[in-house]
Design an enzyme around this catalytic site. Sequence first.
Site: not given
Length: 407
Positions: A75, A221
């Site tokens: 933005d 993991d």
Amino acid sequence: MVNNNRPRRQRAQRVVVTTTQTAPVPQQNVPRNGRRRRNRTRRNRRRVRGMNMAALTRLSQPGLAFLKCAFAPPDFNTDPGKGIPDRFEGKVVSRKDVLNQSISFTAGQDTFILIAPTPGVAYWSASVPAGTFPTSATTFNPVNYPGFTSMFGTTSTSRSDQVSSFRYASMNVGIYPTSNLMQFAGSITVWKCPVKLSTVQFPVATDPATSSLVHTLVGLDGVLAVGPDNFSESFIKGVFSQSACNEPDFEFNDILEGIQTLPPANVSLGSTGQPFTMDSGAEATSGVVGWGNMDTIVIRVSAPEGAVNSAILKAWSCIEYRPNPNAMLYQFGHDSPPLDEVALQEYRTVARSLPVAVIAAQNASMWERVKSIIKSSLAAASNIPGPIGVAASGISGLSALFEGFGF
């Protein structure tokens, strides 16, 4: 009779003569030619800084555009810049992908969102029972950036028709809650983990025996436990997080073809070591086209029973591609920008200084934080010998240059 009329002895008046010295006294052991040499050195240093300032004004525009693309929210700026200003010399296509999406989180579930360095894919998500982590029965599915098929085609064998390799400058994500304050509940937890794409050779039971190469992911993991460096906050406050390249160099990674799932469908999950599956679904809409050198952002949104949690998810990434000469994108490519040591040094400084995540409300001031980090770092770097110190000395005194590029 005593005669008191004898004349008194007059005292001689003492005259004190004071001499005022108007010329400064030279300091001892400091010859005048030494002072002249010192003053000449200062003048030469200022002159050199002025010349380097002019050179920096010409060469640092791609570097500043690179920093803005990497760290400024969309933005504020959607310009992908000219690319990464390192020692690579070749034709590239810079792209800043942006996704805005409304999302709802299922009550009684923990939703895991992975912001991974997979080109064309904004994020991967899966839901598990509250208080648990993904298992071998969990499958993560992708949500693409707009324009996935225009870049990578609609078949798994056409992924590299337009571009052959890629590299990331940054990945960003923000979750901005829109829930009713009387209905929301739960929390957001964020951490990062290094996940890499690996190629493993598996035996194939044929006569005669042979083998095949299989792509798998190592490091997943790290998704199964909250990392020591993490961010935790109430859901209603949202979150904003960034991931930058922490490798020694910005290396290109190949575009892969023919991969829809990791591990492949004909390979058991247990034999690869992956804790869960990544499935991109139909090849006409998505696919695994590669894996970059960025830490994966892990977001866990916990929504207890009865909670109504909704938000706007905004993701964006800054990527550089190498276009194929016979592709349409080649005409829109440009030469990679020249080397900018200052921009690369500041990229590393900002990446080390930013926290794992902040609340969503601080996203608006994140660019201000980045600017303050850059300015303070340049002020300190001006004392470093070499090209970085010389350039930093010039840029720290050129505030107009910052203002011209949104700094």
